[in-house]
Design a protein around this motif. Structure first.
Motif, PDB file in Angstrom:
ATOM      1  N   ARG A  93       0.822  -1.206   0.000  1.00  0.00           N
ATOM      2  CA  ARG A  93       0.000   0.000   0.000  1.00  0.00           C
ATOM      3  C   ARG A  93       0.861   1.264   0.000  1.00  0.00           C
ATOM      4  NH1 ARG A  93      -3.536  -1.078   4.633  1.00  0.00           N
ATOM      5  NH2 ARG A  93      -3.551  -3.223   3.871  1.00  0.00           N
ATOM      6  N   LYS A  94       1.945   1.217   0.768  1.00  0.00           N
ATOM      7  CA  LYS A  94       2.851   2.369   0.784  1.00  0.00           C
ATOM      8  C   LYS A  94       3.464   2.594  -0.593  1.00  0.00           C
ATOM      9  CE  LYS A  94       4.208   2.007   5.653  1.00  0.00           C
ATOM     10  NZ  LYS A  94       5.227   1.419   6.551  1.00  0.00           N
ATOM     11  N   ILE A  95       3.882   1.509  -1.206  1.00  0.00           N
ATOM     12  CA  ILE A  95       4.472   1.609  -2.543  1.00  0.00           C
ATOM     13  C   ILE A  95       3.462   2.182  -3.527  1.00  0.00           C
ATOM     14  CG2 ILE A  95       5.354   0.262  -4.473  1.00  0.00           C
ATOM     15  CD1 ILE A  95       6.548  -1.689  -2.436  1.00  0.00           C
ATOM     16  N   LEU A  96       2.258   1.625  -3.503  1.00  0.00           N
ATOM     17  CA  LEU A  96       1.244   2.043  -4.469  1.00  0.00           C
ATOM     18  C   LEU A  96       0.804   3.479  -4.233  1.00  0.00           C
ATOM     19  CD1 LEU A  96      -0.881  -1.229  -4.632  1.00  0.00           C
ATOM     20  CD2 LEU A  96       0.711  -0.354  -6.356  1.00  0.00           C
ATOM     21  N   THR A  97       0.717   3.857  -2.973  1.00  0.00           N
ATOM     22  CA  THR A  97       0.353   5.240  -2.667  1.00  0.00           C
ATOM     23  C   THR A  97       1.342   6.218  -3.289  1.00  0.00           C
ATOM     24  OG1 THR A  97      -0.680   4.579  -0.588  1.00  0.00           O
ATOM     25  CG2 THR A  97      -0.057   6.894  -0.806  1.00  0.00           C
ATOM     26  N   ALA A  98       2.621   5.905  -3.129  1.00  0.00           N
ATOM     27  CA  ALA A  98       3.648   6.787  -3.686  1.00  0.00           C
ATOM     28  C   ALA A  98       3.623   6.779  -5.207  1.00  0.00           C
ATOM     29  CB  ALA A  98       5.027   6.365  -3.176  1.00  0.00           C
ATOM     30  N   LEU A  99       3.481   5.601  -5.788  1.00  0.00           N
ATOM     31  CA  LEU A  99       3.525   5.501  -7.250  1.00  0.00           C
ATOM     32  C   LEU A  99       2.306   6.129  -7.906  1.00  0.00           C
ATOM     33  CD1 LEU A  99       4.984   1.950  -7.959  1.00  0.00           C
ATOM     34  CD2 LEU A  99       6.096   4.175  -8.233  1.00  0.00           C
ATOM     35  N   GLN A 100       1.174   6.049  -7.229  1.00  0.00           N
ATOM     36  CA  GLN A 100      -0.019   6.697  -7.779  1.00  0.00           C
ATOM     37  C   GLN A 100       0.161   8.208  -7.829  1.00  0.00           C
ATOM     38  OE1 GLN A 100      -4.208   4.932  -7.361  1.00  0.00           O
ATOM     39  NE2 GLN A 100      -3.415   4.905  -5.305  1.00  0.00           N
ATOM     40  N   ARG A 101       0.890   8.721  -6.855  1.00  0.00           N
ATOM     41  CA  ARG A 101       1.091  10.154  -6.786  1.00  0.00           C
ATOM     42  C   ARG A 101       2.129  10.616  -7.795  1.00  0.00           C
ATOM     43  NH1 ARG A 101       0.906  10.860  -0.683  1.00  0.00           N
ATOM     44  NH2 ARG A 101      -1.324  10.538  -0.814  1.00  0.00           N
ATOM     45  N   ASP A 102       3.237   9.863  -7.859  1.00  0.00           N
ATOM     46  CA  ASP A 102       4.352  10.273  -8.722  1.00  0.00           C
ATOM     47  C   ASP A 102       5.153   9.047  -9.122  1.00  0.00           C
ATOM     48  OD1 ASP A 102       6.435  11.408 -10.023  1.00  0.00           O
ATOM     49  OD2 ASP A 102       7.322  12.376  -8.282  1.00  0.00           O
ATOM     50  N   ALA A 103       5.026   8.694 -10.388  1.00  0.00           N
ATOM     51  CA  ALA A 103       5.704   7.489 -10.870  1.00  0.00           C
ATOM     52  C   ALA A 103       7.185   7.721 -11.117  1.00  0.00           C
ATOM     53  CB  ALA A 103       5.035   6.996 -12.157  1.00  0.00           C
ATOM     54  N   SER A 104       7.616   8.956 -11.051  1.00  0.00           N
ATOM     55  CA  SER A 104       9.019   9.247 -11.349  1.00  0.00           C
ATOM     56  C   SER A 104       9.872   9.282 -10.087  1.00  0.00           C
ATOM     57  CB  SER A 104       9.139  10.570 -12.100  1.00  0.00           C
ATOM     58  OG  SER A 104       8.663  11.637 -11.306  1.00  0.00           O
TER      59      SER A 104
ATOM     60  N   THR B 278      16.035  -3.876  -3.564  1.00  0.00           N
ATOM     61  CA  THR B 278      15.727  -5.185  -4.139  1.00  0.00           C
ATOM     62  C   THR B 278      14.319  -5.624  -3.769  1.00  0.00           C
ATOM     63  OG1 THR B 278      18.039  -5.774  -3.879  1.00  0.00           O
ATOM     64  CG2 THR B 278      16.509  -7.550  -4.385  1.00  0.00           C
ATOM     65  N   GLY B 279      14.029  -5.573  -2.506  1.00  0.00           N
ATOM     66  CA  GLY B 279      12.713  -5.979  -2.055  1.00  0.00           C
ATOM     67  C   GLY B 279      11.617  -5.146  -2.675  1.00  0.00           C
ATOM     68  N   CYS B 280      11.912  -3.861  -2.784  1.00  0.00           N
ATOM     69  CA  CYS B 280      10.939  -2.952  -3.379  1.00  0.00           C
ATOM     70  C   CYS B 280      10.703  -3.318  -4.836  1.00  0.00           C
ATOM     71  CB  CYS B 280      11.454  -1.520  -3.241  1.00  0.00           C
ATOM     72  SG  CYS B 280      10.231  -0.277  -3.636  1.00  0.00           S
ATOM     73  N   TRP B 281      11.820  -3.566  -5.539  1.00  0.00           N
ATOM     74  CA  TRP B 281      11.712  -3.908  -6.949  1.00  0.00           C
ATOM     75  C   TRP B 281      10.903  -5.186  -7.137  1.00  0.00           C
ATOM     76  CZ3 TRP B 281      13.621  -8.112  -9.764  1.00  0.00           C
ATOM     77  CH2 TRP B 281      13.570  -7.971 -11.141  1.00  0.00           C
ATOM     78  N   ARG B 282      11.152  -6.172  -6.284  1.00  0.00           N
ATOM     79  CA  ARG B 282      10.426  -7.443  -6.398  1.00  0.00           C
ATOM     80  C   ARG B 282       8.930  -7.248  -6.180  1.00  0.00           C
ATOM     81  NH1 ARG B 282      15.050 -11.312  -5.061  1.00  0.00           N
ATOM     82  NH2 ARG B 282      15.190 -10.700  -2.885  1.00  0.00           N
ATOM     83  N   ARG B 283       8.592  -6.410  -5.230  1.00  0.00           N
ATOM     84  CA  ARG B 283       7.168  -6.166  -4.982  1.00  0.00           C
ATOM     85  C   ARG B 283       6.496  -5.467  -6.168  1.00  0.00           C
ATOM     86  NH1 ARG B 283       4.776  -6.294   0.305  1.00  0.00           N
ATOM     87  NH2 ARG B 283       6.209  -7.176   1.821  1.00  0.00           N
ATOM     88  N   ILE B 284       7.212  -4.513  -6.741  1.00  0.00           N
ATOM     89  CA  ILE B 284       6.647  -3.820  -7.894  1.00  0.00           C
ATOM     90  C   ILE B 284       6.424  -4.806  -9.040  1.00  0.00           C
ATOM     91  CG2 ILE B 284       7.123  -2.103  -9.678  1.00  0.00           C
ATOM     92  CD1 ILE B 284       8.596  -0.484  -7.549  1.00  0.00           C
TER      93      ILE B 284
END
Lengths: 156, 156
Positions: free
Chosen positions: A11-22, A37-43
């Motif tokens: 949810r934290k990842i998606l919240t940030a990416l929804q706001r700004d994908a860059s 690494t962990g972040c990349w795997r989740r994405i």
DNA sequence: TATGAAAGACACGATTC
DNA sequence: GAATCGTGTCTTTCATA
């Protein structure tokens, strides 16, 4: 559709990416409390299960001179496939028509339109009203967009 | 807001970026018939003049279990600033409320709502109907999104 | 003045352990 | 999760017309 396979870190990842994908991958990892690494795997996973649909550039209607946002509500007599196909081929082909929903309730179709001005809208209106079996067309134009976001609520 | 400063090359760039912001810079330059330097300079300029507003990640409502998209139309008796502030603080705070427009015509406010189900919608509905001076609330739910895009038409 | 080519630093995506 | 490497991007600088 299944169940939600989204936890609080996702949810934290998606919240940030929804706001700004860059956002840089390192900053995103930090926000989520993860290594890169962990972040990349989740994405990757979120892309695979279809939660992440696309990465797009949003443009400013104002800056493009698209001063008119409106919603058009249409009622029809005929609800068959042939009519729908014709409807899509004519009305749906306008790039100004950014949304088309078949709806419950008193209405049959609801469109969102973003156009330069009333003249541009009028062209679309005429196309709609010339369709057979359209019994009613009404519009509500936005005087002010008080809120407008592409961010979806993240359930659970 | 002023005139359009967008030529046909800009349009090619924006068309591609609206569709997919993750396109490699080289591929984008090729599409536009430019070198990567020229392409980069144009993007910079489009950001500066505010045509490019944001780069965001779009999520799939279905994959998130957000099965209900609806439009709510509200009529009020009071149109003052105080009412609007209260309206925003309560209704606008729901993440499920993704759009709020003040509109012309018979309606006063038009909201777009993306929620998990009718139960989630009902919470918002109750909040709305408990506001003072709301004379009418009606909703149209999407049974099918026939078209839905964030791509704006590029004028001129 | 505007455009293209070149080259560097840097960050990202992806793999491996 | 850490470390790593190749790749592509961003950005500047210089050359060109």
């Amino acid at each position: 559709m299944t169940r939600n396979i989204i936890d609080s870190v996702d949810r934290k990842i998606l919240t940030a990416l929804q706001r700004d994908a860059s956002i840089p991958a390192t900053a995103l990892a930090e926000v989520a409390g993860l290594t890169s690494t962990g972040c990349w795997r989740r994405i990757k996973r979120l892309e695979e299960i279809g939660v992440i649909a696309a990465r797009v550039t949003l443009l400013s209607p104002q800056a493009l001179g698209l001063g008119l946002t409106g919603y058009v509500m249409i009622r029809t007599r005929d609800h068959g496939d042939a009519w729908l196909r014709r409807f899509l081929d004519t009305v749906g082909a306008f790039p100004e028509v950014v949304e088309i929903h078949r709806t419950t309730g008193d209405l049959d179709y609801l469109l969102k339109i973003v156009a330069r001005d009333l003249a541009a809208y009028n062209e679309i209106y005429r196309t709609i009203s010339q369709l057979p079996d359209v019994t009613d067309v009404s519009a509500a134009f936005s005087m002010e967009a008080i809120k407008s976001t592409t961010e979806l609520p993240l359930p659970r």
